[in-house]
Design a protein around this motif. Structure first.
Motif, mmCIF file in Angstrom:
data_model
loop_
_atom_site.group_PDB
_atom_site.id
_atom_site.type_symbol
_atom_site.label_atom_id
_atom_site.label_comp_id
_atom_site.label_asym_id
_atom_site.label_seq_id
_atom_site.Cartn_x
_atom_site.Cartn_y
_atom_site.Cartn_z
ATOM 1 N N ASN A 146 4.677 0.420 0.850
ATOM 2 C CA ASN A 146 4.558 -0.155 -0.505
ATOM 3 C C ASN A 146 3.995 -1.575 -0.466
ATOM 4 O OD1 ASN A 146 6.948 -1.930 -0.478
ATOM 5 N ND2 ASN A 146 8.235 -0.184 -1.068
ATOM 6 N N ASN A 147 4.245 -2.290 0.637
ATOM 7 C CA ASN A 147 3.667 -3.635 0.749
ATOM 8 C C ASN A 147 2.152 -3.573 0.955
ATOM 9 O OD1 ASN A 147 5.602 -6.363 1.462
ATOM 10 N ND2 ASN A 147 6.622 -4.422 1.128
ATOM 11 N N VAL A 148 1.691 -2.662 1.828
ATOM 12 C CA VAL A 148 0.249 -2.582 2.106
ATOM 13 C C VAL A 148 -0.496 -2.118 0.845
ATOM 14 C CG1 VAL A 148 -1.531 -1.455 3.496
ATOM 15 C CG2 VAL A 148 0.592 -2.219 4.569
ATOM 16 N N VAL A 149 0.048 -1.118 0.163
ATOM 17 C CA VAL A 149 -0.583 -0.642 -1.074
ATOM 18 C C VAL A 149 -0.645 -1.765 -2.107
ATOM 19 C CG1 VAL A 149 -0.134 0.820 -3.097
ATOM 20 C CG2 VAL A 149 -0.184 1.824 -0.814
ATOM 21 N N ILE A 203 5.858 -5.053 -6.589
ATOM 22 C CA ILE A 203 5.751 -6.508 -6.509
ATOM 23 C C ILE A 203 4.915 -6.799 -5.256
ATOM 24 C CG2 ILE A 203 7.011 -8.690 -6.463
ATOM 25 C CD1 ILE A 203 9.507 -7.057 -7.388
ATOM 26 N N ARG A 204 3.831 -7.533 -5.446
ATOM 27 C CA ARG A 204 2.816 -7.666 -4.387
ATOM 28 C C ARG A 204 3.394 -8.275 -3.104
ATOM 29 N NH1 ARG A 204 -3.354 -9.566 -5.573
ATOM 30 N NH2 ARG A 204 -4.181 -9.319 -3.455
ATOM 31 N N ASN A 205 3.133 -7.582 -2.000
ATOM 32 C CA ASN A 205 3.632 -8.012 -0.688
ATOM 33 C C ASN A 205 5.127 -8.279 -0.694
ATOM 34 O OD1 ASN A 205 1.446 -7.776 1.065
ATOM 35 N ND2 ASN A 205 0.517 -9.628 0.224
ATOM 36 N N HIS A 206 5.830 -7.496 -1.438
ATOM 37 C CA HIS A 206 7.277 -7.654 -1.535
ATOM 38 C C HIS A 206 7.961 -6.282 -1.508
ATOM 39 C CE1 HIS A 206 10.900 -9.527 -3.914
ATOM 40 N NE2 HIS A 206 11.258 -8.504 -3.152
ATOM 41 N N GLY A 207 7.757 -5.459 -2.535
ATOM 42 C CA GLY A 207 8.436 -4.168 -2.551
ATOM 43 C C GLY A 207 8.270 -3.463 -3.875
ATOM 44 N N ILE A 208 9.039 -2.402 -4.042
ATOM 45 C CA ILE A 208 8.975 -1.626 -5.282
ATOM 46 C C ILE A 208 10.346 -1.627 -5.949
ATOM 47 C CG2 ILE A 208 9.550 0.605 -4.201
ATOM 48 C CD1 ILE A 208 7.535 1.909 -6.160
ATOM 49 N N ILE A 237 1.234 -3.551 -10.580
ATOM 50 C CA ILE A 237 1.490 -4.446 -9.431
ATOM 51 C C ILE A 237 1.536 -5.869 -9.966
ATOM 52 C CG2 ILE A 237 0.688 -5.242 -7.167
ATOM 53 C CD1 ILE A 237 -0.968 -2.596 -7.014
ATOM 54 N N ILE A 238 2.659 -6.539 -9.757
ATOM 55 C CA ILE A 238 2.797 -7.907 -10.279
ATOM 56 C C ILE A 238 2.844 -8.918 -9.139
ATOM 57 C CG2 ILE A 238 3.963 -7.113 -12.373
ATOM 58 C CD1 ILE A 238 6.620 -8.113 -11.168
ATOM 59 N N HIS A 239 2.555 -10.156 -9.499
ATOM 60 C CA HIS A 239 2.587 -11.244 -8.512
ATOM 61 C C HIS A 239 4.026 -11.498 -8.064
ATOM 62 C CE1 HIS A 239 1.412 -14.904 -6.472
ATOM 63 N NE2 HIS A 239 2.386 -15.546 -7.090
ATOM 64 N N LEU A 275 -3.483 -4.023 -1.103
ATOM 65 C CA LEU A 275 -4.809 -3.401 -1.241
ATOM 66 C C LEU A 275 -5.248 -3.305 -2.701
ATOM 67 C CD1 LEU A 275 -4.827 -0.380 1.258
ATOM 68 C CD2 LEU A 275 -6.217 -2.463 1.357
ATOM 69 N N TYR A 276 -4.279 -3.020 -3.604
ATOM 70 C CA TYR A 276 -4.607 -2.800 -5.015
ATOM 71 C C TYR A 276 -4.119 -3.928 -5.916
ATOM 72 C CZ TYR A 276 -5.880 1.773 -3.316
ATOM 73 O OH TYR A 276 -6.494 2.791 -2.616
ATOM 74 N N GLY A 277 -3.622 -5.006 -5.302
ATOM 75 C CA GLY A 277 -3.036 -6.101 -6.081
ATOM 76 C C GLY A 277 -4.000 -6.743 -7.052
ATOM 77 N N ASP A 278 -5.274 -6.898 -6.649
ATOM 78 C CA ASP A 278 -6.257 -7.526 -7.539
ATOM 79 C C ASP A 278 -6.512 -6.664 -8.781
ATOM 80 O OD1 ASP A 278 -6.416 -9.646 -5.840
ATOM 81 O OD2 ASP A 278 -8.353 -9.068 -4.948
ATOM 82 N N GLN A 279 -6.326 -5.339 -8.648
ATOM 83 C CA GLN A 279 -6.500 -4.429 -9.802
ATOM 84 C C GLN A 279 -5.259 -4.399 -10.695
ATOM 85 O OE1 GLN A 279 -7.560 -0.422 -8.554
ATOM 86 N NE2 GLN A 279 -8.739 -1.223 -6.841
#
Ligand SMILES: CSC[C@@H](O)[C@@H](O)C(=O)COP(=O)(O)O
Ligand SMILES: [Zn+2]
Length: 205
Positions: A103-106, A167-172, A140-142, A109-113
């Motif tokens: 979930n962190n890698v996804v 949550i970007r580079n954090h978790g779901i 996906i939130i900051h 990868l898609y955070g900008d979208q």
């Protein structure tokens, strides 16, 4: 504990199942289950503990603001405000938050979208999407370090009694009408994330 023994055991069982999947690395993750509606009270994991172990100090009872309602030396999860946002805004009864590599890698990868989209995948039916052309969008939130701010951003994506937010580079964080539904959404999400990463990898060969 006698007044919320059923909810305690329910959440403890879910915690054990997620621990068996190794989804609580480095004390990460937090879980919550509603005990009563009015006034709102819910059990939430105590902060910073090893969630792979089952103890009598795993959860504490908090109110609609995330403050303990009983005398305790335990601290509520640092992310209790996210659970508050769900229980205050919906009729959901269970909320689960885990950090996994997938979930962190996804999320990166898609955070900008600001979202990841799944279509033509059987597992989106777990989210109640049964049509052949149905689309699942997971926002996906900051990852705001200041939790009240993270909770405000998170709250913008709570629109029903069940759902999921990355949550970007954090978790779901997922929530549902009960622990069964929340766990189903969590497992389906992680399946979809792992699929997405694997198909990208295979295609890049
Ligand atoms: C130790 S890393 C994880 C924490 O920073 C946090 O994101 C988390 O999920 C667990 O915090 P907790 O306060 O134990 O609920
Ligand atoms: Zn976390």
């Amino acid at each position: 504990m006698s007044t919320y023994l059923a909810e305690w055991n329910d959440l403890a069982d879910v915690k054990d199942e997620l621990a068996a999947r190794d989804w609580f690395m480095g004390t990460s993750g937090n879980l919550a289950i509603k005990v009563q509606d009015s006034p709102l009270q819910f059990l939430v994991t105590a902060s910073g503990r090893d969630k792979n172990k089952r103890t009598s100090e795993d959860f504490l009872l908090v109110d609609h603001l995330g403050n303990p309602v009983e005398e305790t030396s335990l601290k509520p999860s640092a992310e209790t405000l996210l659970h508050c946002a769900i229980f205050n805004k919906t009729s959901a009864r269970c909320c689960l938050h885990v950090h996994t590599v997938a979930n962190n890698v996804v999320s990166e990868l898609y955070g900008d979208q600001e979202m990841i989209v799944f279509k033509g995948q059987e597992l989106i039916k777990a989210f109640g999407l049964w049509e052949e052309d149905a689309v699942l969008r997971i926002p996906i939130i900051h990852n705001f370090a200041y939790i009240p701010q993270l909770a405000i951003e998170f709250e913008k994506h709570i629109h029903s009694d069940s759902g999921a937010v990355l949550i970007r580079n954090h978790g779901i964080t997922v929530w549902g009408n009960d622990s069964f539904e929340a766990k189903k959404l969590l497992e389906a999400s992680e399946f979809l994330f792992q699929y997405q990463l694997m198909i990208q990898q295979v295609k890049s060969y």
